[in-house]
Scaffold this motif. Structure first.
Motif, PDB file in Angstrom:
ATOM      1  N   PHE A 554      40.171  35.996  36.690  1.00 34.35           N
ATOM      2  CA  PHE A 554      38.827  35.900  37.246  1.00 34.35           C
ATOM      3  C   PHE A 554      38.280  37.280  37.605  1.00 34.35           C
ATOM      4  N   ALA A 557      36.844  38.348  34.359  1.00 37.21           N
ATOM      5  CA  ALA A 557      35.768  37.499  33.833  1.00 37.21           C
ATOM      6  C   ALA A 557      34.391  38.177  33.832  1.00 37.21           C
ATOM      7  N   GLY A 564      36.796  32.536  33.452  1.00 38.83           N
ATOM      8  CA  GLY A 564      38.123  32.938  33.889  1.00 38.83           C
ATOM      9  C   GLY A 564      39.214  32.029  33.366  1.00 38.83           C
TER      10      GLY A 564
END
Length: 682
Positions: A554, A557, A564
């Motif tokens: 994440f 991301a 994610g």
């Protein structure tokens, strides 16, 4: 994953002056106590906790990404400093009345526990504080739980005494390690970052791998491996090197999810890389009472296999998608990068040499840090000298002076450092700017150490509760009971425990928790001590790649502009070796150099490499040409046979692998003429 608060991502030079000076004082205090042992161990731990809490409240707001409310921040910070001062002023009295707390002790102890929980919530969210709160509630109310998990009743004064005084709770081994080894190595990394080491690593990796097939992804793997030698955080590694490598991979044809997955897997793998190993190596050495060098030796081969596995996955994906590297003229010359910044490698080489020679991490970290400062300040002076012969003579003289000072003890080398700092202050060109960078690195190092420090302090709650209630032996008994019928089931249960506990908390507290609860069970089942601790450490790191939390993924991301969870899916495929190697090490401890035969170690390494190769082809679906579904299935089976370590499975695995390789090679040879014939008509 939310953004960091503004002061946590702002350069220290842009902080309020008082905050900057407090961070600077924190670093100076830690370096001074490491070099000269000015205070007792308990006072050192208390001061470390006080500084860490004060800086946390001044940098991290109670919610959101803005600045903390100054009244609340200074009030909480003052309480934290008062708690540290209480431990210092009444140190002798607290030792004499150990276990019999006064009203003042109860107030200070309770407030300190509450402050640590609040600081941890601000720095790392709710994950770790909730886990620690569950353990705290268990200590308070576990007497009402029926069955084996119940324990005898404990009064609140007993719990506060366990957590807030002595060395079993908040001031336990993790805090001691954070206050000594970890802080020095974080500071060491901060100095190298400020001096341009990240650029050196990136340029070197680009020069070596950028022009090869799938070059941009290989640069991500190599630069993350290099960063692992100085970095203590895999997630920080993602957002540091990922800013460069993820867009580069996307530009050359890799999907956003694959690019983010490679960077996430490689960055988390950096925590397996000696000498720092995400700072867990120091805690592990203290926890199991072995020499630090033994931990490093056990980690070398698995770390190499991890990165070989990721590199192989990148190679296969590049072949499957026919992804080329950068034009060679666009890649920097790796050796030019070394020639331009060779002096930055001196402290790192000395640090590794000291650790490998058996010196303590504190001594090695102190010397490495001082040498880094010496090299950085010395380089500014050298730039003011005209002519290469004069500069060479200066470096030789400085090296001789530094070597002589080191032989005389810590005092003389700090004097050398002070003389260099004074010389830089007098030099307008390069000197004052370099001195400013060095002072900024001290303040920045204190900030970078906060997440690790707060995590180490808070997990003292778990260690204190485990020690007080004996719950670890209950869990160990459960795992041992399963292991009597199947060691594999016990390993799988331990793996799941590590992955679940690791969701949303850093690898250091995850290791401390799981090593307290799960590692003793593996040891009782006959797994060597060091291997059992490395097993839980590895899966604690891989928890940051595992859904649904997957912190590293994440973090990647927003850079990759991809989900994610999709990044996590690719990260797990790319780092398949990371899931396999710990299991192989349990059945074949030679993989972690725990055997007596070098030949046996070589044999296990060959098996591991072959298994990684087979699973890579199975996961990507390509080798010399696309693999059929049957080939992929059989390659996965062959790899599993090489890992299982049962009678005749090695022979079956080698035989099946050889057969599949031969058939795949022959199929590729037959496909080559067809490709050549078809090419003119394209």
């Amino acid at each position: 994953m939310s953004s960091q608060p503004i002061l946590a991502r702002t350069e220290p030079n842009d902080w309020p002056r008082l905050l900057f000076y407090i961070a600077l004082a924190f670093s100076v205090f830690q370096v001074a106590t490491a070099g000269f042992h000015l205070v007792s161990s308990q006072v050192l731990r208390a001061a470390h906790v006080g500084f860490a809490l004060l800086l946390t409240f001044l940098i991290y707001p109670s919610r959101g990404e803005g600045r903390p409310n100054p009244w609340i921040a200074w009030t909480l910070g003052a309480l934290a400093v008062a708690g540290a001062a209480y431990q210092w002023i009444f140190e002798a009295d607290l030792i004499q009345r150990s276990g019999s707390l006064t009203t003042g002790d109860m107030v200070v102890g309770t407030v300190t526990v509450l402050l640590v929980f609040e600081a941890a919530r601000r720095v790392m969210g709710l994950g770790l504080p909730i886990i620690c709160l569950i353990f705290l509630l268990y200590a308070m109310f576990g007497e009402y739980i029926p069955g084996a998990l119940g324990h005898r009743p404990f009064g609140l004064d007993q719990i506060i005494n366990q957590l807030s005084f002595g060395t079993e709770g908040l001031y336990g081994t993790p805090t001691y390690v954070s206050a000594t080894y970890i802080f020095l190595f974080v500071l060491f990394g901060a100095f190298l970052e400020q001096s341009g080491m990240i650029q050196l690593f990136t340029d070197f990796a680009m020069g070596l791998f950028g022009h090869r097939r799938g070059g941009p992804a290989k640069v991500a793997v190599a630069s993350s491996a290099f960063m692992g030698t100085i970095s203590g955080s895999g997630v920080a590694n993602v957002v540091t090197t990922g800013q460069f490598t993820i867009p580069l991979m996307k530009r050359f044809g890799y999907s956003p999810a694959f690019a983010g997955g490679v960077e996430s897997a490689a960055s988390m793998g950096s925590q397996l890389m000696p000498p720092v190993m995400g700072a867990v190596a120091f805690i592990m050495a203290e926890t199991i009472d072995v020499a630090y060098i033994e931990v490093v030796k056990a980690a070398i081969i698995p770390a190499a296999l991890y990165f070989v596995g990721i590199y192989w996955m990148v190679q296969l994906e590049a072949g499957r998608a026919d992804l080329r590297g950068l034009p060679k003229d666009q890649c920097p010359n790796p050796w030019t990068a070394i020639r331009q910044r060779w002096y930055l490698l001196i402290p790192l080489v000395v640090l590794v040499g000291l650790l490998m020679s058996g010196r303590t991490p504190m001594l090695a970290g102190t010397i490495g840090l001082v040498l880094t400062g010496t090299v950085i300040l010395g380089s500014a002076i050298a730039l003011n000298l005209k002519g290469m012969p004069l500069r060479i003579a200066f470096w030789i003289a400085l090296g001789l002076v530094a070597a002589g000072a080191l032989k005389l003890g810590n005092g003389p080398i700090f004097i050398v450092l002070a003389v260099l700092a004074l010389a830089c202050l007098l030099l307008k060109k390069h000197g004052r700017e370099t001195l400013r960078i060095s002072v900024t690195a001290l303040a920045n190092g204190a900030r970078q150490a906060l997440p690790v420090a707060i995590a180490c302090i808070l997990v003292g709650v778990i260690i204190g509760v485990v020690s007080l209630t004996g719950v670890a032996s209950t869990f160990a008994g459960f795992v041992i009971q399963i292991g009597q019928s199947s060691l594999l089931l016990s390993l799988l249960l331990t793996m799941v425990t590590c992955l679940v506990l690791g969701m949303g908390i850093p690898s250091i507290p995850n290791y401390i928790i799981t090593s307290s609860i799960a590692a003793p069970a593996l040891l009782a089942l006959g797994v060597p001590l060091l291997v059992s601790h490395m097993f839980v450490f590895y899966f604690g790191i891989l928890a940051d790649l595992t859904p649904p939390v997957a912190l590293a993924c994440f973090a990647a991301a927003p850079i990759a502009k991809e989900s994610g969870l999709k990044i996590s899916g690719w990260a797990l495929r790319v780092c398949l070796a990371g899931f396999v190697v710990p299991f192989m090490a349990v059945y074949s401890p030679e993989l972690m150099l725990q055997g007596e035969s070098a030949l046996a170690t070589l044999y296990v390494v060959v098996k591991a490499l072959l298994a990684i190769g087979l699973w890579g082809v199975s996961a990507i679906g390509f080798w010399l040409l696309p693999a059929s579904r049957l080939e992929r299935l059989l390659m996965a089976v062959a790899g599993a046979l090489l890992v299982v370590a049962l009678p005749v499975t090695d022979e079956l695995g080698f035989g099946l692998a050889a057969l599949l390789a031969l058939l795949h090679w022959r199929r590729s040879r037959r496909a080559a003429p067809a490709t050549t014939t078809a090419s003119p008509s394209r």
